[in-house]
Enzyme design. Structure first.
Site, PDB file in Angstrom:
ATOM      1  N   ASP A  96       7.033  -8.638  -7.965  1.00 49.43           N
ATOM      2  CA  ASP A  96       6.513  -7.264  -7.875  1.00 49.43           C
ATOM      3  C   ASP A  96       7.317  -6.292  -8.748  1.00 49.43           C
ATOM      4  OD1 ASP A  96       4.326  -7.683  -6.215  1.00 49.43           O
ATOM      5  OD2 ASP A  96       5.491  -7.417  -4.384  1.00 49.43           O
ATOM      6  N   LYS A 144       5.497 -11.468   3.395  1.00 53.49           N
ATOM      7  CA  LYS A 144       6.498 -11.331   2.334  1.00 53.49           C
ATOM      8  C   LYS A 144       7.940 -11.321   2.857  1.00 53.49           C
ATOM      9  CE  LYS A 144       3.808  -8.932  -1.224  1.00 53.49           C
ATOM     10  NZ  LYS A 144       3.786  -7.753  -2.096  1.00 53.49           N
TER      11      LYS A 144
HETATM   12  P1  NAP Z   1       4.018  -0.703   3.862  1.00 50.44           P
HETATM   13  O1  NAP Z   1       5.176  -1.608   3.833  1.00 50.44           O
HETATM   14  O2  NAP Z   1       3.123  -0.689   5.044  1.00 50.44           O
HETATM   15  O3  NAP Z   1       4.573   0.801   3.621  1.00 50.44           O
HETATM   16  C1  NAP Z   1       3.707   1.898   3.685  1.00 50.44           C
HETATM   17  C2  NAP Z   1       4.420   3.151   3.217  1.00 50.44           C
HETATM   18  O4  NAP Z   1       3.492   4.250   3.258  1.00 50.44           O
HETATM   19  C3  NAP Z   1       5.600   3.550   4.107  1.00 50.44           C
HETATM   20  O5  NAP Z   1       6.577   4.192   3.337  1.00 50.44           O
HETATM   21  C4  NAP Z   1       4.925   4.536   5.074  1.00 50.44           C
HETATM   22  O6  NAP Z   1       5.823   5.453   5.654  1.00 50.44           O
HETATM   23  C5  NAP Z   1       4.005   5.267   4.135  1.00 50.44           C
HETATM   24  N1  NAP Z   1       2.905   5.898   4.870  1.00 50.44           N
HETATM   25  C6  NAP Z   1       1.854   5.295   5.459  1.00 50.44           C
HETATM   26  N2  NAP Z   1       1.054   6.211   6.049  1.00 50.44           N
HETATM   27  C7  NAP Z   1       1.635   7.438   5.816  1.00 50.44           C
HETATM   28  C8  NAP Z   1       1.286   8.773   6.167  1.00 50.44           C
HETATM   29  N3  NAP Z   1       0.177   9.054   6.873  1.00 50.44           N
HETATM   30  N4  NAP Z   1       2.094   9.775   5.746  1.00 50.44           N
HETATM   31  C9  NAP Z   1       3.206   9.489   5.032  1.00 50.44           C
HETATM   32  N5  NAP Z   1       3.598   8.245   4.670  1.00 50.44           N
HETATM   33  C10 NAP Z   1       2.821   7.224   5.062  1.00 50.44           C
HETATM   34  O7  NAP Z   1       3.037  -0.954   2.628  1.00 50.44           O
HETATM   35  P2  NAP Z   1       3.482  -1.473   1.159  1.00 50.44           P
HETATM   36  O8  NAP Z   1       3.383  -2.941   1.120  1.00 50.44           O
HETATM   37  O9  NAP Z   1       4.760  -0.820   0.814  1.00 50.44           O
HETATM   38  O10 NAP Z   1       2.271  -0.915   0.258  1.00 50.44           O
HETATM   39  C11 NAP Z   1       2.169   0.463  -0.059  1.00 50.44           C
HETATM   40  C12 NAP Z   1       1.047   0.673  -1.068  1.00 50.44           C
HETATM   41  O11 NAP Z   1       1.390   0.043  -2.299  1.00 50.44           O
HETATM   42  C13 NAP Z   1      -0.287   0.066  -0.634  1.00 50.44           C
HETATM   43  O12 NAP Z   1      -1.312   0.988  -0.926  1.00 50.44           O
HETATM   44  C14 NAP Z   1      -0.419  -1.188  -1.485  1.00 50.44           C
HETATM   45  O13 NAP Z   1      -1.784  -1.487  -1.783  1.00 50.44           O
HETATM   46  C15 NAP Z   1       0.322  -0.769  -2.749  1.00 50.44           C
HETATM   47  N6  NAP Z   1       0.876  -1.941  -3.483  1.00 50.44           N
HETATM   48  C16 NAP Z   1       0.418  -2.184  -4.748  1.00 50.44           C
HETATM   49  C17 NAP Z   1       0.948  -3.263  -5.448  1.00 50.44           C
HETATM   50  C18 NAP Z   1       0.451  -3.538  -6.853  1.00 50.44           C
HETATM   51  O14 NAP Z   1       0.632  -4.661  -7.341  1.00 50.44           O
HETATM   52  N7  NAP Z   1      -0.102  -2.561  -7.524  1.00 50.44           N
HETATM   53  C19 NAP Z   1       1.931  -4.091  -4.868  1.00 50.44           C
HETATM   54  C20 NAP Z   1       2.372  -3.801  -3.580  1.00 50.44           C
HETATM   55  C21 NAP Z   1       1.832  -2.715  -2.881  1.00 50.44           C
HETATM   56  P3  NAP Z   1       6.584   5.087   7.058  1.00 50.44           P
HETATM   57  O15 NAP Z   1       7.797   4.286   6.679  1.00 50.44           O
HETATM   58  O16 NAP Z   1       6.895   6.409   7.623  1.00 50.44           O
HETATM   59  O17 NAP Z   1       5.599   4.312   7.894  1.00 50.44           O
END
Ligand code: NAP
Length: 277
Positions: A101, A65
């Site tokens: 999104d 992305k």
């Molecule tokens: P990402 O870029 O990898 O970001 C992950 C986020 O989660 C970061 O803020 C990270 O914090 C935090 N995190 C991960 N492990 C953690 C922990 N143990 N304790 C505290 N914070 C933690 O992933 P993303 O693309 O943003 O996706 C995030 C979620 O949204 C996923 O579950 C994804 O499936 C969902 N999502 C859903 C849709 C939909 O259409 N419904 C669309 C996009 C994403 P740090 O910065 O500290 O690493």
């Protein structure tokens, strides 16, 4: 048949082919939508192949992305605002990138009768999903957003974009409780609670102080009800998972691919039927 697909790595678990093909069949449109595994390093070569093979467009998921931002010929305002591209149309060999999104997120809130305008919002996370949701909340008139993230400088960088309304806060139980008090809407954009490797919240005491009127929205849709949503629902909060966002962003993407204005309600019903089958 015109070719569409979703690219990513991993991508074979993606629900996008199921959702898109169900909508395409319903509309009797001459497209076929597949999933293609494209590793991070193979993106440039795949783009050249997609143009050569006459793809009409594609969706992108992890890890592409952000990488697509400098690679497309034209970037929409929405994609520029979140520095992320999830939808690309290919016309005359040129790549037109956008992000659906944020729009998908807002449409899902709207379906549930939630309007972010004038609201004090607590947003958990500062990754890719948060970057898409944040500008959407601002464009919808959010009063203020506190961004709580484990890695503080990621939240600080996000909040530097609009310091008048955005505030970075920590992710300790105390910080979460402090920010939950007085919030009108909580949005979880972290992967905590996601099936598989998502991890889990260590402490839910922030829900004790979240005002009862505040909806709790989790972007996660697998599982359909995360521990956060189950606890919020048990406390009487409106609890929303991310499935509606996933479906709405797909409807928006199909509008870009086809140039058609679609009946979102009808398309969402078609997608939900396909997913439930
Ligand atoms: P990402 O870029 O990898 O970001 C992950 C986020 O989660 C970061 O803020 C990270 O914090 C935090 N995190 C991960 N492990 C953690 C922990 N143990 N304790 C505290 N914070 C933690 O992933 P993303 O693309 O943003 O996706 C995030 C979620 O949204 C996923 O579950 C994804 O499936 C969902 N999502 C859903 C849709 C939909 O259409 N419904 C669309 C996009 C994403 P740090 O910065 O500290 O690493």
């Amino acid at each position: 048949m015109k070719k569409l697909c979703v690219i990513g790595d991993p991508v074979l678990h993606s629900r996008s082919p199921l959702i898109q093909n169900a909508m395409l069949r319903e509309l009797e449109l001459p497209y076929v939508y597949t999933a293609e595994t494209v590793p991070q390093k193979g993106l440039g070569a795949w783009l050249a192949r997609a143009k050569a093979e006459g793809y009409a467009g594609f969706n992108a998921t992890m890890p592409h992305k952000e990488a697509l931002v400098p690679l497309v010929d034209k970037l929409s305002e929405e994609a520029a605002a979140c520095a992320s591209v999830n939808t690309v149309c290919i016309k005359n060999g040129k790549l037109y990138g956008t992000s659906t999104d944020g729009a998908g997120f807002l449409r899902n809130l709207s379906d549930a009768g939630v309007n972010p305008a004038g609201k004090r919002i607590l947003l958990l996370g500062a990754g890719g999903a948060a970057r898409a949701v944040l500008p959407a909340l601002l464009s919808a008139g959010a009063l203020s957003v506190a961004v709580c993230n484990r890695t503080a400088d990621r939240a600080e960088r996000l909040c530097a974009l609009r310091p008048q309304v955005l505030r970075a806060a920590g992710f300790s139980p105390e910080a979460l409780r402090r920010e939950a008090e007085g919030a009108d809407l909580l949005v979880n954009c972290t992967s905590l609670g996601m099936g598989g490797t998502g991890g889990q919240f260590e402490d839910f005491s922030f829900l004790d102080v979240l005002p009862a009127h505040a909806p709790v929205c989790d972007l996660i849709y697998h599982p359909p009800e995360t521990a956060l949503l189950a606890r919020a629902r048990a406390r009487g909060h409106l609890a929303l998972n991310g499935l509606g966002m996933l479906i709405h962003q797909a409807v928006c993407a199909l509008e870009h691919f086809t140039g058609l204005a679609l009946d979102a309600e009808r398309m969402c019903a078609v997608a939900r039927r396909a997913l439930n089958r």
